[in-house]
Write a protein that holds these residues in place. Structure first.
Motif, short mmCIF file in Angstrom:
data_model
loop_
_atom_site.label_atom_id
_atom_site.label_comp_id
_atom_site.label_asym_id
_atom_site.label_seq_id
_atom_site.Cartn_x
_atom_site.Cartn_y
_atom_site.Cartn_z
N GLU A 68 37.98 16.20 55.10
CA GLU A 68 38.41 17.19 56.18
C GLU A 68 37.98 18.61 55.79
OE1 GLU A 68 42.68 16.65 56.25
OE2 GLU A 68 42.55 14.45 56.77
N VAL A 69 37.10 18.71 54.96
CA VAL A 69 36.53 19.90 54.78
C VAL A 69 35.83 20.76 55.83
CG1 VAL A 69 34.11 19.50 54.03
CG2 VAL A 69 35.36 21.52 52.91
N ASN A 70 36.25 22.24 55.96
CA ASN A 70 35.75 22.94 57.05
C ASN A 70 34.70 23.72 56.53
OD1 ASN A 70 35.27 24.81 59.27
ND2 ASN A 70 37.43 25.21 59.83
N PRO A 71 33.48 23.37 56.96
CA PRO A 71 32.33 24.16 56.17
C PRO A 71 32.19 25.38 57.16
CG PRO A 71 31.56 22.35 57.92
CD PRO A 71 32.97 22.27 57.69
N ALA A 72 32.91 25.88 58.06
CA ALA A 72 32.78 27.19 58.54
C ALA A 72 33.72 28.35 57.80
CB ALA A 72 33.42 27.27 59.96
N LEU A 73 34.44 27.70 56.97
CA LEU A 73 35.35 28.33 56.07
C LEU A 73 34.54 29.16 55.12
CD1 LEU A 73 38.67 26.64 55.98
CD2 LEU A 73 38.13 28.51 57.41
N GLU A 74 34.61 30.27 54.86
CA GLU A 74 33.71 31.25 53.91
C GLU A 74 34.96 31.69 52.84
OE1 GLU A 74 31.43 34.58 55.53
OE2 GLU A 74 30.62 32.93 57.12
N TRP A 75 35.08 31.05 51.70
CA TRP A 75 36.02 31.21 50.69
C TRP A 75 35.32 32.36 49.75
CZ3 TRP A 75 40.98 29.26 50.33
CH2 TRP A 75 41.16 28.21 50.83
N GLU A 76 36.41 33.15 49.44
CA GLU A 76 36.13 34.44 48.67
C GLU A 76 37.18 34.23 47.49
OE1 GLU A 76 36.60 39.20 48.99
OE2 GLU A 76 35.28 38.10 50.41
N THR A 77 36.68 34.53 46.08
CA THR A 77 37.61 34.69 45.06
C THR A 77 37.19 36.07 44.50
OG1 THR A 77 37.57 32.27 44.50
CG2 THR A 77 38.18 33.82 42.56
N GLU A 78 38.20 36.89 44.29
CA GLU A 78 38.23 38.08 43.67
C GLU A 78 39.26 38.37 42.50
OE1 GLU A 78 38.92 43.11 44.61
OE2 GLU A 78 39.39 41.31 45.94
N PHE A 79 38.63 38.64 41.34
CA PHE A 79 39.42 38.70 40.08
C PHE A 79 40.03 40.15 40.04
CE2 PHE A 79 36.62 35.33 39.48
CZ PHE A 79 37.39 34.46 38.64
N TYR A 80 41.34 40.34 39.86
CA TYR A 80 42.02 41.63 39.55
C TYR A 80 42.27 41.83 38.28
CZ TYR A 80 42.99 41.79 44.71
OH TYR A 80 42.91 41.65 46.15
N SER A 81 42.49 40.86 37.37
CA SER A 81 42.95 41.14 36.01
C SER A 81 42.64 39.57 35.12
CB SER A 81 44.06 41.67 35.70
OG SER A 81 45.28 40.67 35.94
N ILE A 82 42.24 39.79 33.99
CA ILE A 82 42.01 38.71 32.99
C ILE A 82 42.55 39.52 31.57
CG2 ILE A 82 40.70 37.04 31.93
CD1 ILE A 82 38.77 37.04 33.96
N ASP A 83 43.58 38.88 31.07
CA ASP A 83 44.12 39.61 29.84
C ASP A 83 44.11 38.33 28.92
OD1 ASP A 83 45.31 41.13 27.96
OD2 ASP A 83 47.42 40.62 28.79
N ILE A 84 43.51 38.43 27.86
CA ILE A 84 43.43 37.44 26.83
C ILE A 84 43.94 37.87 25.32
CG2 ILE A 84 41.55 35.92 25.58
CD1 ILE A 84 39.59 36.70 27.70
N THR A 85 44.82 37.25 24.86
CA THR A 85 45.27 37.11 23.55
C THR A 85 45.05 35.81 22.65
OG1 THR A 85 46.96 38.65 24.06
CG2 THR A 85 47.22 37.76 21.95
N GLU A 86 43.97 36.05 21.74
CA GLU A 86 43.58 34.83 21.13
C GLU A 86 43.33 33.71 22.14
OE1 GLU A 86 43.10 35.07 17.91
OE2 GLU A 86 43.84 36.94 17.79
N ASN A 87 44.04 32.39 21.94
CA ASN A 87 43.66 31.35 22.71
C ASN A 87 44.68 31.26 24.17
OD1 ASN A 87 46.22 30.69 21.63
ND2 ASN A 87 45.69 28.41 21.26
N ILE A 88 45.15 32.26 24.20
CA ILE A 88 45.82 32.37 25.63
C ILE A 88 45.47 33.37 26.75
CG2 ILE A 88 48.06 31.24 24.83
CD1 ILE A 88 49.27 34.11 24.58
N ALA A 89 45.51 33.05 27.94
CA ALA A 89 45.25 34.26 28.89
C ALA A 89 46.00 34.26 30.03
CB ALA A 89 43.55 34.01 29.43
N ALA A 90 46.14 35.39 30.76
CA ALA A 90 46.87 35.33 32.12
C ALA A 90 45.83 36.14 33.01
CB ALA A 90 48.04 36.50 31.77
#
Length: 132
Positions: A68-90
């Motif tokens: 059921e994929v719609n090939p006409a859809l254009e998906w965009e991913t924008e990162f606002y933040s990546i916060d990492i402490t050792e082996n965990i991240a938000a």
């Protein structure tokens, strides 16, 4: 964590999210989520009645049908933040196409050398409803 190591980890997280999470949406195929959604993964969202809903991985996977994929859809991913402490991240990001816009918050853990999304909170907007 050194600045260099921090930047390497941020790149690894971005790549994993783009290669798996983004592609799962773009191809409407849950198989892409296998390498990034931890088996204990949970999705927290508000249902239409304003009540907390918690979705497990199995139910989430059932929402995706590659045929059921719609090939006409254009998906965009924008990162606002990546916060990492050792082996965990938000991570905060926007995932959007012509029909919907999601603001996602991920809690991630690096387990056995791989970054996994262990929890997701999301707010979604059906863009068709915005225009009514």
């Amino acid at each position: 964590m050194s600045t260099t190591r921090y930047e390497i980890e941020k790149r690894e997280i971005r790549k994993a999210i783009l290669d798996y999470y983004h592609e799962g949406h773009a191809k409407n195929d849950a198989k892409y989520y296998e390498p990034i959604l931890h088996p204990e993964w949970k999705f927290f969202l508000m249902n239409t009645d304003g009540k907390l809903r918690i979705v497990d991985r199995e139910e989430y996977y059932s929402w995706y049908v590659p045929e059921e994929v719609n090939p006409a859809l254009e998906w965009e991913t924008e990162f606002y933040s990546i916060d990492i402490t050792e082996n965990i991240a938000a991570v905060k990001l926007r995932l959007e196409c012509q029909e919907v816009r999601f603001m996602d918050y991920f809690n991630m853990m690096k387990i056995d050398g791989n970054w996994w999304i262990v929890h997701k909170m999301s707010s979604g907007v059906n863009k068709g409803r915005d225009q009514e």
